[in-house]
Design an enzyme around this catalytic site. Structure first.
Site, PDB file in Angstrom:
ATOM      1  CG  ASN A 174      -0.424  -0.147   2.507  1.00  0.00           C
ATOM      2  OD1 ASN A 174       0.728  -0.561   2.647  1.00  0.00           O
ATOM      3  ND2 ASN A 174      -1.193   0.199   3.518  1.00  0.00           N
ATOM      4  N   GLY A 185       3.353 -11.132  10.205  1.00  0.00           N
ATOM      5  CA  GLY A 185       4.205 -10.657  11.305  1.00  0.00           C
ATOM      6  C   GLY A 185       4.386 -11.726  12.373  1.00  0.00           C
ATOM      7  CB  VAL A 198      -1.714  -9.369  12.538  1.00  0.00           C
ATOM      8  CG1 VAL A 198      -1.564 -10.300  13.736  1.00  0.00           C
ATOM      9  CG2 VAL A 198      -1.871  -7.940  13.018  1.00  0.00           C
ATOM     10  CD  GLU A 227       6.091   0.255  12.606  1.00  0.00           C
ATOM     11  OE1 GLU A 227       4.883   0.526  12.793  1.00  0.00           O
ATOM     12  OE2 GLU A 227       6.989   0.708  13.330  1.00  0.00           O
ATOM     13  CB  CYS A 241      -1.359   0.442   8.689  1.00  0.00           C
ATOM     14  SG  CYS A 241      -0.278   1.869   8.631  1.00  0.00           S
ATOM     15  N   GLY A 296       3.549  -5.101   7.402  1.00  0.00           N
ATOM     16  CA  GLY A 296       2.537  -5.905   6.707  1.00  0.00           C
ATOM     17  C   GLY A 296       1.486  -6.398   7.674  1.00  0.00           C
TER      18      GLY A 296
HETATM   19  P1  NAP Z   1       1.184  -8.926   3.748  1.00  0.00           P
HETATM   20  O1  NAP Z   1       0.342  -9.835   2.958  1.00  0.00           O
HETATM   21  O2  NAP Z   1       1.482  -9.285   5.161  1.00  0.00           O
HETATM   22  O3  NAP Z   1       2.554  -8.759   2.926  1.00  0.00           O
HETATM   23  C1  NAP Z   1       3.555  -7.861   3.337  1.00  0.00           C
HETATM   24  C2  NAP Z   1       4.901  -8.348   2.837  1.00  0.00           C
HETATM   25  O4  NAP Z   1       5.247  -9.544   3.527  1.00  0.00           O
HETATM   26  C3  NAP Z   1       4.924  -8.704   1.349  1.00  0.00           C
HETATM   27  O5  NAP Z   1       6.177  -8.325   0.813  1.00  0.00           O
HETATM   28  C4  NAP Z   1       4.774 -10.223   1.371  1.00  0.00           C
HETATM   29  O6  NAP Z   1       5.280 -10.846   0.221  1.00  0.00           O
HETATM   30  C5  NAP Z   1       5.587 -10.577   2.591  1.00  0.00           C
HETATM   31  N1  NAP Z   1       5.255 -11.840   3.259  1.00  0.00           N
HETATM   32  C6  NAP Z   1       4.073 -12.479   3.274  1.00  0.00           C
HETATM   33  N2  NAP Z   1       4.163 -13.612   4.010  1.00  0.00           N
HETATM   34  C7  NAP Z   1       5.433 -13.673   4.474  1.00  0.00           C
HETATM   35  C8  NAP Z   1       6.149 -14.607   5.288  1.00  0.00           C
HETATM   36  N3  NAP Z   1       5.569 -15.685   5.795  1.00  0.00           N
HETATM   37  N4  NAP Z   1       7.456 -14.372   5.561  1.00  0.00           N
HETATM   38  C9  NAP Z   1       8.064 -13.258   5.083  1.00  0.00           C
HETATM   39  N5  NAP Z   1       7.433 -12.346   4.290  1.00  0.00           N
HETATM   40  C10 NAP Z   1       6.132 -12.546   4.002  1.00  0.00           C
HETATM   41  O7  NAP Z   1       0.564  -7.445   3.782  1.00  0.00           O
HETATM   42  P2  NAP Z   1      -0.055  -6.588   2.578  1.00  0.00           P
HETATM   43  O8  NAP Z   1      -1.381  -7.154   2.202  1.00  0.00           O
HETATM   44  O9  NAP Z   1       0.965  -6.365   1.516  1.00  0.00           O
HETATM   45  O10 NAP Z   1      -0.260  -5.171   3.311  1.00  0.00           O
HETATM   46  C11 NAP Z   1      -1.366  -4.850   4.076  1.00  0.00           C
HETATM   47  C12 NAP Z   1      -1.095  -4.998   5.559  1.00  0.00           C
HETATM   48  O11 NAP Z   1       0.034  -4.210   5.947  1.00  0.00           O
HETATM   49  C13 NAP Z   1      -2.250  -4.469   6.397  1.00  0.00           C
HETATM   50  O12 NAP Z   1      -2.477  -5.328   7.479  1.00  0.00           O
HETATM   51  C14 NAP Z   1      -1.747  -3.112   6.868  1.00  0.00           C
HETATM   52  O13 NAP Z   1      -2.386  -2.647   8.025  1.00  0.00           O
HETATM   53  C15 NAP Z   1      -0.301  -3.409   7.085  1.00  0.00           C
HETATM   54  N6  NAP Z   1       0.496  -2.181   7.082  1.00  0.00           N
HETATM   55  C16 NAP Z   1       1.019  -1.731   8.268  1.00  0.00           C
HETATM   56  C17 NAP Z   1       1.729  -0.537   8.301  1.00  0.00           C
HETATM   57  C18 NAP Z   1       2.327  -0.025   9.586  1.00  0.00           C
HETATM   58  O14 NAP Z   1       3.221   0.810   9.505  1.00  0.00           O
HETATM   59  N7  NAP Z   1       1.872  -0.464  10.753  1.00  0.00           N
HETATM   60  C19 NAP Z   1       1.902   0.203   7.124  1.00  0.00           C
HETATM   61  C20 NAP Z   1       1.352  -0.278   5.935  1.00  0.00           C
HETATM   62  C21 NAP Z   1       0.651  -1.475   5.932  1.00  0.00           C
HETATM   63  P3  NAP Z   1       4.290 -11.266  -0.989  1.00  0.00           P
HETATM   64  O15 NAP Z   1       3.651 -10.015  -1.465  1.00  0.00           O
HETATM   65  O16 NAP Z   1       5.207 -11.881  -1.970  1.00  0.00           O
HETATM   66  O17 NAP Z   1       3.314 -12.222  -0.391  1.00  0.00           O
END
Ligand code: NAP
Length: 466
Positions: free
Chosen positions: A149, A229, A226, A244, A278, A224
Site C-alpha cells: 500500500n 508478522g 499481523v 509494523e 494501516c 505488513g
Molecule cells: P502482507 O500480505 O502481510 O505482505 C507484506 C509483505 O510480507 C509482502 O512483501 C509479502 O510478500 C511478505 N510476506 C508475506 N508472508 C510472508 C512470510 N511468511 N514471511 C516473510 N514475508 C512474508 O501485507 P499486505 O497485504 O501487503 O499489506 C497490508 C497490511 O500491511 C495491512 O495489514 C496493513 O495494516 C499493514 N500495514 C502496516 C503498516 C504499519 O506501519 N503499521 C503500514 C502499511 C501497511 P508477498 O507479497 O510476496 O506475499
C-alpha cells in the site's frame, strides 16, 4: 524489471506478472526469486557492511542528500508507476512521493546525529578510576520486507535510516506492487557502494522466509499483516525485530465534538487509498446524542466522492489492490448486513472496485469491526457517553492510532490516559509525519519507525570502558 543484487541487475526466466488493478492488464513482470538468490543478496550485503561502516557520517549524509536530490527530480515519474501498480489515486501517489523525499531528507540529517553518552561508572561499586562511554554502532545486515500500500515510503522508512546508520539492506517489496520499490533501489544503488542496497522479488513465503531465517542477517524490519508478522516473529530467532502491522483504528465522536471536523476526518480516514491504510479509520464510535447529525453529514460527503481511473487527477477512490481484496470487503459488509447492520450508502462491488460504504447499527461482534477491514468502509457503532466509547475503542486486539473528537480538555485527558494505542490524536485522525515515532501497541506491532526512532533501532549500543 529486474532484481538488484550487489550492484547488478539480475533477471530470471521464471517470472511473476505485475498487474494494474484498474483494468487487470499486465504492466510488467519481475523475477521469481529463489532461496539461492536470497543467499547471494545477503552475502553481498554481509560483505559490504565493512565498507559502509568505514564511511564517515559526513560522507553518508552527503550520499543521502544526493539521493534525495535525484529523487526530488523524479517524483512524478515514480508517482505514475506507483498508481499503475497499486491503483492508488494519482494525487495520493504524489503525496506519498513528497513524503518519501522528506523521509530521505530527514535521514540525511539524522545520519549526523547518532550520539552515544558518557556513563559515570565511578558512581557504581568498583567503578573508581574508570571512564565509560557508549557508541552507537550499526547492526549490520537489515532484511526489510514491505507491503503493497505504500511501496516507496514504507521501503524508505527502512532503507534510509538503515543507510544513515551505516548498515546494508536487502529489501523485498510486495509481489503485488514491486516496481516502484525496484526503481527506488536502483536509484539509491547508483549513489552507494555495490551491495549496500539489494532488492529481491518473489514470494513472501519463499524469499521473505529465507530473509528472516538467514543467520547472516542482524535485523528484520517488517511492515505488513499481523498473520505474516506473527509467522516472522517465530522464525526470527534472536535477531533484532521491528514489526509494523495492521490496525483497527477507532474515530470517537463525543457529545461535545465539532461535527464538521469529525466528518472531514472520517472521510479522509475511511476512504483514502480506498481504505487500504494501516492507520485508516476502521471503526467510527458515535455518541448517540450527536450520531444522527454526524451520519447525515457523513453520508452526504461520501456521496460526493469520485470513484474512477486512478490516473485521473479528479479521482478520490480507485480500485483495491485486486478483485480478491474487493471480494473480501464485500463479504465482510454483507455478513454485517445479515447480522443486523443497516446499509446507508454504497455496498457495491465491480471487479476490484468497491464503493465507499457507510453501515450503521454495527456491533463489536461483527467481523467487519472485529478484524482489520482493508477497504473503503465506514462502520458506525453507537454508544452512550465517554466511558462506553473508550471501552469500545479498546475492545480490539490492535492498537495503532485512535482519534477523539471533543471540545473538552477533561474528556481529552481521559481519552489520552485510557486508550491503548501507539498514537492518540485529539481532534484529528489518520495522521503521520515522517519524523514522528510511529508504531502500535498490542498486535499492531513491536518497535517504532519514524526516522530518528528507526535509526535508534538500526544501531546497537557498545559500551567502552577506559
Ligand atoms: P502482507 O500480505 O502481510 O505482505 C507484506 C509483505 O510480507 C509482502 O512483501 C509479502 O510478500 C511478505 N510476506 C508475506 N508472508 C510472508 C512470510 N511468511 N514471511 C516473510 N514475508 C512474508 O501485507 P499486505 O497485504 O501487503 O499489506 C497490508 C497490511 O500491511 C495491512 O495489514 C496493513 O495494516 C499493514 N500495514 C502496516 C503498516 C504499519 O506501519 N503499521 C503500514 C502499511 C501497511 P508477498 O507479497 O510476496 O506475499
Amino acid at each position: 524489471m529486474k532484481m538488484l543484487i550487489n550492484g547488478s541487475l539480475l533477471d530470471k526466466e521464471d517470472k511473476l506478472d505485475v498487474r494494474n488493478p484498474y483494468d487487470n492488464s499486465i504492466i510488467d513482470a519481475v523475477p521469481r526469486g529463489n532461496i539461492q538468490d536470497v543467499k547471494y543478496a545477503i552475502l553481498s550485503a554481509y560483505h559490504t557492511k565493512k565498507i559502509m561502516a568505514s564511511l564517515s557520517s559526513r560522507k553518508i549524509s552527503q550520499l543521502l542528500y544526493e539521493i534525495h536530490r535525484e529523487l526530488t527530480g523524479k517524483l512524478d515519474e515514480f508517482a505514475k508507476l506507483m498508481t499503475q501498480e497499486t491503483g492508488k489515486p494519482i494525487k495520493d501517489s504524489r503525496l506519498e512521493m513528497e513524503r518519501s523525499a522528506d523521509t530521505l531528507l530527514l535521514s540525511a540529517e539524522e545520519s549526523k546525529r547518532i550520539y552515544g553518552e558518557t556513563v559515570p561508572l565511578d558512581a557504581g561499586l568498583a567503578g573508581e578510576n574508570t571512564i565509560g562511554f557508549t557508541l552507537r554502532v550499526p547492526v549490520g545486515v537489515v532484511s526489510a520486507i514491505t507491503p503493497f500500500n505504500y511501496p516507496v515510503n514504507s521501503a524508505l522508512h527502512k532503507i534510509a535510516p538503515a543507510i544513515a546508520a551505516k548498515n546494508t539492506v536487502v529489501i523485498k517489496p510486495s509481489s503485488k506492487a514491486p516496481l516502484s520499490s525496484l526503481k527506488l533501489a536502483e536509484l539509491m544503488d547508483s549513489h552507494l557502494p555495490d551491495g549496500a542496497v539489494n532488492c529481491l522479488t518473489g514470494r513472501g513465503d519463499v524469499v521473505g522466509d529465507e530473509m528472516v531465517k538467514n543467520n547472516l542477517v542482524d535485523k528484520v524490519s517488517f511492515t505488513g499483516s499481523v498473520a505474516a508478522g506473527l509467522s516472522i516473529s517465530k522464525k526470527a530467532s534472536m535477531k533484532n525485530l521491528t514489526l509494523e502491522l495492521g490496525g483497527n483504528d477507532p474515530l470517537i465522536v463525543l457529545e461535545d465534538a465539532d461535527i464538521d471536523d469529525a466528518v472531514n476526518a472520517a472521510i479522509k480516514g475511511s476512504y483514502s487509498v480506498a481504505g487500504q491504510v494501516c492507520i485508516a479509520v476502521k471503526r467510527i464510535i458515535l455518541d448517540n446524542s450527536v450520531a444522527d447529525d454526524f451520519i447525515e453529514k457523513l453520508v452526504k460527503s461520501t456521496s460526493k466522492l469520485r470513484m474512477g481511473n486512478p490516473l485521473d487527477d479528479k479521482t478520490d477512490i480507485g480500485p483495491l489492490i485486486d478483485a480478491n481484496a474487493a471480494l473480501n470487503v464485500e463479504k465482510l459488509v454483507n455478513d454485517a448486513l445479515k447480522n443486523g447492520a443497516e446499509l446507508l450508502f454504497g455496498g457495491k462491488r465491480d471487479g476490484a472496485f468497491y464503493t465507499p460504504t457507510v453501515i450503521d447499527q454495527v456491533n463489536p461482534k461483527m467481523q467487519v469491526v472485529k478484524d482489520e477491514t482493508f477497504g473503503p468502509v465506514a462502520p458506525l457503532i453507537r454508544v452512550d457517553g465517554i466511558d462506553e466509547a473508550l471501552n469500545m475503542a479498546n475492545n480490539t486486539q490492535y492498537g495503532l492510532q485512535a482519534g477523539v473528537f471533543t471540545r473538552s480538555i477533561k474528556n481529552a485527558k481521559k481519552a489520552i490516559e485510557t486508550i491503548q494505542a501507539g498514537t492518540v490524536l485529539i481532534n484529528k485522525s489518520t495522521f503521520r509525519t515522517d519524523n514522528m515515532p510511529f508504531g502500535g501497541f498490542k498486535m499492531s506491532g513491536i518497535g517504532k519507525e519514524g526516522v530518528k526512532y528507526a535509526v535508534e533501532n538500526m544501531t546497537r549500543v557498545k559500551l567502552v570502558i577506559l
